[in-house]
Design an enzyme around this catalytic site. Structure first.
Site, PDB file in Angstrom:
ATOM      1  N   GLU A 364     -28.759  27.043 -31.787  1.00 42.93           N
ATOM      2  CA  GLU A 364     -27.372  26.679 -32.164  1.00 42.93           C
ATOM      3  C   GLU A 364     -27.106  27.024 -33.632  1.00 42.93           C
ATOM      4  OE1 GLU A 364     -25.420  23.497 -30.346  1.00 42.93           O
ATOM      5  OE2 GLU A 364     -26.719  23.579 -28.591  1.00 42.93           O
ATOM      6  N   THR A 366     -29.433  29.296 -36.759  1.00 44.97           N
ATOM      7  CA  THR A 366     -30.609  29.082 -37.601  1.00 44.97           C
ATOM      8  C   THR A 366     -30.200  28.304 -38.863  1.00 44.97           C
ATOM      9  OG1 THR A 366     -30.133  31.138 -38.743  1.00 44.97           O
ATOM     10  CG2 THR A 366     -31.671  31.274 -36.884  1.00 44.97           C
TER      11      THR A 366
HETATM   12  N1  COS Z   1     -13.800  26.884 -35.354  1.00 46.50           N
HETATM   13  C1  COS Z   1     -12.742  27.631 -34.942  1.00 46.50           C
HETATM   14  N2  COS Z   1     -12.573  28.921 -35.288  1.00 46.50           N
HETATM   15  C2  COS Z   1     -13.527  29.480 -36.072  1.00 46.50           C
HETATM   16  C3  COS Z   1     -14.640  28.774 -36.534  1.00 46.50           C
HETATM   17  C4  COS Z   1     -14.753  27.413 -36.160  1.00 46.50           C
HETATM   18  N3  COS Z   1     -15.788  26.674 -36.557  1.00 46.50           N
HETATM   19  N4  COS Z   1     -15.403  29.601 -37.285  1.00 46.50           N
HETATM   20  C5  COS Z   1     -14.782  30.804 -37.309  1.00 46.50           C
HETATM   21  N5  COS Z   1     -13.638  30.714 -36.577  1.00 46.50           N
HETATM   22  C6  COS Z   1     -12.656  31.772 -36.368  1.00 46.50           C
HETATM   23  C7  COS Z   1     -12.228  32.389 -37.700  1.00 46.50           C
HETATM   24  O1  COS Z   1     -11.178  31.629 -38.277  1.00 46.50           O
HETATM   25  C8  COS Z   1     -11.763  33.784 -37.294  1.00 46.50           C
HETATM   26  O2  COS Z   1     -10.466  33.655 -36.752  1.00 46.50           O
HETATM   27  P1  COS Z   1      -9.307  34.808 -36.985  1.00 46.50           P
HETATM   28  O3  COS Z   1      -9.585  35.838 -35.954  1.00 46.50           O
HETATM   29  O4  COS Z   1      -8.019  34.068 -36.740  1.00 46.50           O
HETATM   30  O5  COS Z   1      -9.467  35.320 -38.375  1.00 46.50           O
HETATM   31  C9  COS Z   1     -12.720  34.117 -36.145  1.00 46.50           C
HETATM   32  O6  COS Z   1     -13.241  32.890 -35.651  1.00 46.50           O
HETATM   33  C10 COS Z   1     -13.864  34.994 -36.600  1.00 46.50           C
HETATM   34  O7  COS Z   1     -14.535  34.312 -37.650  1.00 46.50           O
HETATM   35  P2  COS Z   1     -15.489  35.017 -38.682  1.00 46.50           P
HETATM   36  O8  COS Z   1     -14.836  36.280 -39.177  1.00 46.50           O
HETATM   37  O9  COS Z   1     -15.914  34.014 -39.682  1.00 46.50           O
HETATM   38  O10 COS Z   1     -16.696  35.458 -37.750  1.00 46.50           O
HETATM   39  P3  COS Z   1     -18.121  35.965 -38.113  1.00 46.50           P
HETATM   40  O11 COS Z   1     -18.531  36.952 -37.101  1.00 46.50           O
HETATM   41  O12 COS Z   1     -18.184  36.397 -39.548  1.00 46.50           O
HETATM   42  O13 COS Z   1     -18.966  34.610 -37.919  1.00 46.50           O
HETATM   43  C11 COS Z   1     -20.818  33.077 -38.301  1.00 46.50           C
HETATM   44  C12 COS Z   1     -20.050  34.336 -38.700  1.00 46.50           C
HETATM   45  C13 COS Z   1     -22.159  33.156 -39.006  1.00 46.50           C
HETATM   46  C14 COS Z   1     -20.082  31.838 -38.730  1.00 46.50           C
HETATM   47  C15 COS Z   1     -21.005  32.995 -36.770  1.00 46.50           C
HETATM   48  O14 COS Z   1     -21.358  34.231 -36.247  1.00 46.50           O
HETATM   49  C16 COS Z   1     -22.067  31.977 -36.416  1.00 46.50           C
HETATM   50  O15 COS Z   1     -21.825  30.767 -36.425  1.00 46.50           O
HETATM   51  N6  COS Z   1     -23.256  32.476 -36.051  1.00 46.50           N
HETATM   52  C17 COS Z   1     -24.322  31.665 -35.549  1.00 46.50           C
HETATM   53  C18 COS Z   1     -24.213  31.698 -34.080  1.00 46.50           C
HETATM   54  C19 COS Z   1     -25.033  30.681 -33.425  1.00 46.50           C
HETATM   55  O16 COS Z   1     -25.000  29.509 -33.754  1.00 46.50           O
HETATM   56  N7  COS Z   1     -25.755  31.143 -32.405  1.00 46.50           N
HETATM   57  C20 COS Z   1     -26.521  30.297 -31.593  1.00 46.50           C
HETATM   58  C21 COS Z   1     -25.855  30.257 -30.255  1.00 46.50           C
HETATM   59  S1  COS Z   1     -26.378  28.980 -29.216  1.00 46.50           S
HETATM   60  S2  COS Z   1     -28.300  29.067 -29.113  1.00 46.50           S
END
Ligand code: COS
Length: 380
Positions: A364, A366
């Site tokens: 969920e 790292t």
């Molecule tokens: N809630 C709602 N919307 C969200 C959000 C949240 N917590 N976080 C990002 N968004 C939205 C952004 O606002 C953006 O919206 P717009 O299209 O309107 O601009 C969109 O989602 C894309 O966001 P962003 O550009 O920040 O995306 P990234 O690809 O840069 O995301 C992180 C980077 C690192 C935050 C994301 O990929 C992440 O959380 N990765 C870890 C994934 C994970 O936990 N994997 C395990 C899966 S389960 S084992």
């Protein structure tokens, strides 16, 4: 500042009683065999624990994120596998409750409350921390969609586990995370959905973690969860909640390991006195207890913010997940050290706790991904 209500205290006591009576006695055995505890899940469902946040009208008990965190923590004190089964299941129900149509809620949330497990299908072989890099596609064909792709590391999906799957797929590959991903609710028996390899893991061995394969998997438009293109936001919003569950699991493991270390340190006599009479060890215990308590409080703070729909809830959830995951590894490591050679053998639960803790810094998101989420929020 977090204050527990009477209802929350009752649910915590009920979960603790259940964990000690029904889960602790089998935790070592199901870990060794990698045996999924279906009887336990059935009993949890009978007590209402599988539909904790589901409103009563859909068969649940209508509590909130704090109750979920408390239950996961109590289970994780004795069995991290059982805790993660619930945590992932809660995340899927929360997403359906938030984004589902009335029909989807009636159908899936009542099943979830009966203990039929939900699965969150985001991760792919090439899309882990970069979750938006997924390749699974959903192509419109008349009034249905055809899904193709492979999801991996899917908790609660196993040869016999997993009832409903929230699948994230590209509906507009050009837009990617900004409107190109859509969430679908897919049933286990939907043609084209199958379970691939089930992983053999270092820890949380009694929970199932498998590939989910989508091969020309045709679903109707009714399977769309939320809006077309809203999938990435739904996934991130879901993970904001799911991370509190994993943080609760980590804090629970730390609490369990601390208790084991305290018992052992008081009982084990070396050089004519219990280990706990040595200042070096007392300082270990002080550090372990402080980090465990800080993790617990941060989990509850994050859960309360989530329940209150506080704007900072996602950031606090990431902090809780980061801190509690690191604390669980620190505490289990020292607890094992206190046990000496006995900590390294399966006769003592600390060996299992040490292995189970490790994943809480990975799944969920790292620890490094949590730092990305936290720093983005703080710098904004
Ligand atoms: N809630 C709602 N919307 C969200 C959000 C949240 N917590 N976080 C990002 N968004 C939205 C952004 O606002 C953006 O919206 P717009 O299209 O309107 O601009 C969109 O989602 C894309 O966001 P962003 O550009 O920040 O995306 P990234 O690809 O840069 O995301 C992180 C980077 C690192 C935050 C994301 O990929 C992440 O959380 N990765 C870890 C994934 C994970 O936990 N994997 C395990 C899966 S389960 S084992």
């Amino acid at each position: 500042m977090f204050q527990m209500t009477d209802d929350q205290r009752d649910i915590q006591n009920l979960a603790r009683e259940f964990a000690e009576k029904e889960v602790a006695p089998i935790a070592a055995e199901i870990d060794v065999d990698g045996h999924f505890p279906q009887d336990t899940v059935d009993k949890l469902a009978d007590l209402g624990f599988m539909g904790l946040c589901v409103p009563e009208e859909y068969g649940g008990v209508g509590l909130d994120s704090v109750a979920e965190a408390l239950v996961v923590m109590e289970l994780a004190k004795v069995c991290a596998s059982t805790a993660v089964i619930c945590s992932l299941h809660y995340m899927v129900s929360d997403i359906i409750l938030e984004k589902g149509t009335e029909e989807q809620k009636e159908n899936y949330l009542s099943r979830a409350s009966e203990g039929k497990l939900g699965c969150f299908c985001l991760t792919e072989p090439g899309a882990g921390t970069d979750a938006g890099g997924l390749k699974t596609t959903a192509v419109k064909d008349g009034d249905s969609y055809i899904l193709n792709g492979t999801k991996c590391f899917i908790t609660n999906a196993g040869p016999e586990q997993g009832d409903h799957f929230v699948v994230f797929a590209l509906t507009d590959p050009e837009k990617k995370t900004h409107g190109g991903i859509t969430a679908f609710l897919v049933d286990r028996d939907n043609p084209g959905l199958s379970i691939g390899k089930t992983e053999d893991k270092l820890g949380i061995r009694a929970s199932k973690t498998s590939e989910v394969i989508l091969e020309d998997c045709r679903v109707s438009e009714d399977a769309i969860l939320g809006e077309i293109g809203e999938g990435f936001k739904i996934a991130m919003w879901g993970l904001d909640g799911g991370r509190i569950g994993i943080a609760a699991q980590a804090a629970g493991i730390a609490q369990g390991a601390l208790a084991e270390a305290v018992n052992y340190a008081n009982e084990r006599v070396q050089f004519g006195k219990p280990l706990s009479k040595n200042q070096g060890l007392q300082w270990y215990i002080a550090d372990m207890a402080t980090r465990t308590e800080a993790a617990r409080l941060l989990v509850l703070e994050a859960a309360q913010k989530r329940a209150d729909r506080d704007a900072d809830a996602g950031c606090t959830a990431a902090m809780a997940k980061l801190f509690a995951g690191e604390a669980a590894c620190y505490v289990t490591d020292l607890a094992l050290q206190i046990h000496g050679g006995y900590g390294f053998i399966k006769e003592y639960p600390i060996e299992r706790m040490y292995r189970d803790a490790r994943i809480t810094r990975i799944y969920e998101g790292t620890s490094e991904a949590q730092k990305m989420v936290i720093s983005r929020a703080v710098l904004r």
